[in-house]
Design an enzyme around this catalytic site. Sequence first.
Site, short mmCIF file in Angstrom:
data_model
loop_
_atom_site.label_atom_id
_atom_site.label_comp_id
_atom_site.label_asym_id
_atom_site.label_seq_id
_atom_site.Cartn_x
_atom_site.Cartn_y
_atom_site.Cartn_z
N ASP A 29 109.06 72.06 9.96
CA ASP A 29 107.90 72.32 11.05
C ASP A 29 108.27 73.38 12.12
O ASP A 29 107.50 74.11 12.52
CB ASP A 29 107.59 70.94 11.56
CG ASP A 29 106.77 70.11 10.46
OD1 ASP A 29 106.39 70.67 9.47
OD2 ASP A 29 106.47 68.95 10.79
N GLY A 30 109.31 73.28 12.46
CA GLY A 30 109.78 74.19 13.63
C GLY A 30 109.65 75.57 12.96
O GLY A 30 109.33 76.61 13.84
N ASN A 34 100.90 73.03 18.55
CA ASN A 34 101.18 71.75 18.76
C ASN A 34 101.05 70.85 20.22
O ASN A 34 100.10 70.20 20.21
CB ASN A 34 102.81 71.33 18.52
CG ASN A 34 103.16 70.99 17.25
OD1 ASN A 34 102.19 71.11 16.21
ND2 ASN A 34 104.38 70.80 16.73
N GLU A 35 101.70 71.54 21.15
CA GLU A 35 101.35 70.94 22.58
C GLU A 35 102.02 72.11 23.52
O GLU A 35 102.74 72.72 23.29
CB GLU A 35 102.10 69.58 22.66
CG GLU A 35 103.57 69.53 22.81
CD GLU A 35 104.51 69.95 21.71
OE1 GLU A 35 105.25 70.93 21.73
OE2 GLU A 35 104.28 69.07 20.73
N ARG A 83 102.20 61.08 39.10
CA ARG A 83 103.57 61.29 39.65
C ARG A 83 104.40 60.88 38.65
O ARG A 83 104.38 59.47 38.12
CB ARG A 83 103.85 60.36 40.76
CG ARG A 83 105.21 60.54 41.48
CD ARG A 83 105.31 59.63 42.75
NE ARG A 83 104.29 59.97 43.82
CZ ARG A 83 104.77 60.92 44.71
NH1 ARG A 83 106.20 61.20 45.05
NH2 ARG A 83 104.06 61.14 45.64
N ASN A 99 103.72 64.48 21.38
CA ASN A 99 102.87 63.61 22.08
C ASN A 99 103.12 62.01 21.48
O ASN A 99 102.87 61.26 22.26
CB ASN A 99 101.47 64.21 21.72
CG ASN A 99 100.39 63.06 21.65
OD1 ASN A 99 100.04 62.90 22.77
ND2 ASN A 99 99.95 62.20 20.82
#
Length: 270
Positions: free
Chosen positions: A46-47, A123-124, A149, A165
């Site tokens: 996937d990378g 992805n994110e 926070r 995630n």
Amino acid sequence: MRIAIYSNLGEASNIVATSLKNQIEKSSDLVIDGLNPEIVISVGGDGTLLSAFHHYQDINNKVRFIGIHTGHLGFYTDWRDYEVNDLIASLENDNGQSVTYPLLDIKVNYLGGGSADIGLALNESTLKQISGSMVADVYIKNQLFESFRGDGLCVSTPSGSTAYNKSVGGAIINPRLNAIQMAEISSINNRVFRTLGSPLIIAPDEWIKIVPKSTHRTILTCDHQVITTRKVASVEFRISQKRIAFAQYRHTQFWRRVSNSFIGEVNLDD
């Protein structure tokens, strides 16, 4: 049809990439073209596919992706390293079929003004603070939702919901849903500080804006790559009008992919 091969540097991946190249060169219907491909074949995991996506990001609307995984786990990769012959046959009989996934638009505004930076994530994207707690206001569609926070915030696509995630407690979303998600990274919740403490799923006509209160050592990532360490005034996230396309020769059904990746085969004899 024009094919690009994008491989990692592992020995197993190099063997597969070489076999692919040799068979494509023998085909009368296929040609190697790394500059203007119609199909990008990622060989690795996937990378590697994430890297391939960003390498061809500027022509994303013109290409379809195929993933061959040469390791133990590949969420985006439908083909195994021993299936090169079957893949070549599918390429030669291609009729343009595809499945598409949503992408994430990222807009970064900096303190002191200047031009904003624009990013695109498969992805994110995360906003974190290297030392100490990150304090930030979170807006949904320009309305203040909460003051956060903690260590940081993660905004993901549906296909990326199974990646970082998930590791921070976010929900898994089927990529058929045109949505994005925000999950908290180690939020602080006590009598003084309070957040929702739950992932948020954002509708297509909404967007998220994060405004850091402290910009000391804040970093912004896109698909785990740091894209800025400059002082950020705000970051806006929304569903992109662009989508990534995968050649759908035998695209694995989403929930089966999730089950295979995280649960494994069910032994009915147990």
